[in-house]
Design a protein around this motif. Structure first.
Motif, PDB file in Angstrom:
ATOM      1  N   SER A  42      10.883 -11.123   2.064  1.00 49.00           N
ATOM      2  CA  SER A  42       9.824 -11.784   1.298  1.00 49.00           C
ATOM      3  C   SER A  42       8.674 -10.821   1.006  1.00 49.00           C
ATOM      4  CB  SER A  42       9.307 -12.992   2.068  1.00 49.00           C
ATOM      5  OG  SER A  42       8.205 -13.554   1.431  1.00 49.00           O
ATOM      6  N   LEU A  43       8.261 -10.073   1.992  1.00 47.41           N
ATOM      7  CA  LEU A  43       7.157  -9.132   1.812  1.00 47.41           C
ATOM      8  C   LEU A  43       7.526  -8.019   0.836  1.00 47.41           C
ATOM      9  CD1 LEU A  43       5.914  -8.952   5.501  1.00 47.41           C
ATOM     10  CD2 LEU A  43       4.679  -9.946   3.557  1.00 47.41           C
ATOM     11  N   GLU A  44       8.774  -7.571   0.891  1.00 46.87           N
ATOM     12  CA  GLU A  44       9.211  -6.543  -0.057  1.00 46.87           C
ATOM     13  C   GLU A  44       9.185  -7.078  -1.489  1.00 46.87           C
ATOM     14  OE1 GLU A  44      12.972  -5.423   1.652  1.00 46.87           O
ATOM     15  OE2 GLU A  44      12.062  -3.804   2.817  1.00 46.87           O
ATOM     16  N   ARG A  45       9.571  -8.347  -1.674  1.00 48.34           N
ATOM     17  CA  ARG A  45       9.495  -8.957  -3.002  1.00 48.34           C
ATOM     18  C   ARG A  45       8.055  -9.049  -3.473  1.00 48.34           C
ATOM     19  NH1 ARG A  45      13.260 -12.695  -1.220  1.00 48.34           N
ATOM     20  NH2 ARG A  45      11.600 -14.219  -0.877  1.00 48.34           N
TER      21      ARG A  45
ATOM     22  N   ILE B 146      -7.020  -4.415  -9.544  1.00 49.55           N
ATOM     23  CA  ILE B 146      -5.999  -3.460  -9.116  1.00 49.55           C
ATOM     24  C   ILE B 146      -6.231  -3.070  -7.661  1.00 49.55           C
ATOM     25  CG2 ILE B 146      -5.142  -1.095  -9.443  1.00 49.55           C
ATOM     26  CD1 ILE B 146      -5.649  -1.537 -12.483  1.00 49.55           C
ATOM     27  N   ASP B 147      -7.486  -2.831  -7.287  1.00 47.63           N
ATOM     28  CA  ASP B 147      -7.824  -2.486  -5.908  1.00 47.63           C
ATOM     29  C   ASP B 147      -7.434  -3.632  -4.961  1.00 47.63           C
ATOM     30  OD1 ASP B 147      -9.035  -0.756  -3.926  1.00 47.63           O
ATOM     31  OD2 ASP B 147     -10.668  -2.229  -3.858  1.00 47.63           O
ATOM     32  N   HIS B 148      -7.681  -4.848  -5.389  1.00 47.84           N
ATOM     33  CA  HIS B 148      -7.326  -6.016  -4.583  1.00 47.84           C
ATOM     34  C   HIS B 148      -5.813  -6.061  -4.346  1.00 47.84           C
ATOM     35  CE1 HIS B 148      -6.989 -10.156  -3.244  1.00 47.84           C
ATOM     36  NE2 HIS B 148      -6.156 -10.375  -4.235  1.00 47.84           N
ATOM     37  N   TRP B 149      -5.027  -5.869  -5.408  1.00 47.89           N
ATOM     38  CA  TRP B 149      -3.569  -5.901  -5.263  1.00 47.89           C
ATOM     39  C   TRP B 149      -3.079  -4.769  -4.369  1.00 47.89           C
ATOM     40  CZ3 TRP B 149      -3.293  -6.733 -11.174  1.00 47.89           C
ATOM     41  CH2 TRP B 149      -3.369  -8.090 -11.464  1.00 47.89           C
TER      42      TRP B 149
ATOM     43  N   ARG C  94      -0.876  -3.026   0.970  1.00 44.74           N
ATOM     44  CA  ARG C  94      -1.008  -2.389   2.293  1.00 44.74           C
ATOM     45  C   ARG C  94      -0.828  -3.420   3.414  1.00 44.74           C
ATOM     46  NH1 ARG C  94      -4.868   0.627  -0.462  1.00 44.74           N
ATOM     47  NH2 ARG C  94      -6.623  -0.618   0.257  1.00 44.74           N
ATOM     48  N   ALA C  95      -1.373  -4.610   3.222  1.00 48.35           N
ATOM     49  CA  ALA C  95      -1.221  -5.664   4.223  1.00 48.35           C
ATOM     50  C   ALA C  95       0.254  -6.073   4.339  1.00 48.35           C
ATOM     51  CB  ALA C  95      -2.074  -6.873   3.862  1.00 48.35           C
ATOM     52  N   PHE C  96       0.942  -6.164   3.202  1.00 54.86           N
ATOM     53  CA  PHE C  96       2.367  -6.512   3.230  1.00 54.86           C
ATOM     54  C   PHE C  96       3.165  -5.419   3.948  1.00 54.86           C
ATOM     55  CE2 PHE C  96       1.676  -8.729  -1.128  1.00 54.86           C
ATOM     56  CZ  PHE C  96       1.112  -9.836  -0.508  1.00 54.86           C
TER      57      PHE C  96
ATOM     58  N   GLN D  48       6.112  -3.483   8.826  1.00 59.41           N
ATOM     59  CA  GLN D  48       6.184  -2.616  10.008  1.00 59.41           C
ATOM     60  C   GLN D  48       6.186  -3.425  11.298  1.00 59.41           C
ATOM     61  OE1 GLN D  48       6.914   0.621   9.974  1.00 59.41           O
ATOM     62  NE2 GLN D  48       7.094   0.295   7.783  1.00 59.41           N
ATOM     63  N   ARG D  49       5.355  -4.465  11.352  1.00 56.79           N
ATOM     64  CA  ARG D  49       5.316  -5.313  12.549  1.00 56.79           C
ATOM     65  C   ARG D  49       6.646  -6.034  12.757  1.00 56.79           C
ATOM     66  NH1 ARG D  49       0.226  -6.447  10.561  1.00 56.79           N
ATOM     67  NH2 ARG D  49       0.904  -8.460   9.755  1.00 56.79           N
TER      68      ARG D  49
END
Length: 62
Positions: free
Chosen positions: A12-15, A38-41, A46-48, A53-54
């Motif tokens: 899901s995160l990769e999508r 753009i900065d927001h996305w 980065r959060a995704f 990673q987690r």
């Protein structure tokens, strides 16, 4: 949570990363792109990536 949950989360995160990258590319193609958007996305991407990673860490992968 089982392994299946983590695999689904990663998928899901990769999508979501792909969707956001498309949005960024489309915004950059505009005559006057909204750099704040753009900065927001990019922050969300980065959060995704951190979430991926987690999840991989929980699965015992690197």
């Amino acid at each position: 949570m089982g392994k299946r949950h983590y695999y689904k989360s990663i998928e899901s995160l990769e999508r979501r990363i792909q969707e956001h990258q498309v949005k960024i590319d489309q915004e950059l193609d505009r005559d006057s792109p909204d750099l704040g958007l753009i900065d927001h996305w990019r922050k969300e991407i980065r959060a995704f990536q951190n979430g991926i990673q987690r999840a991989k860490k929980r699965l015992g992968k690197k």
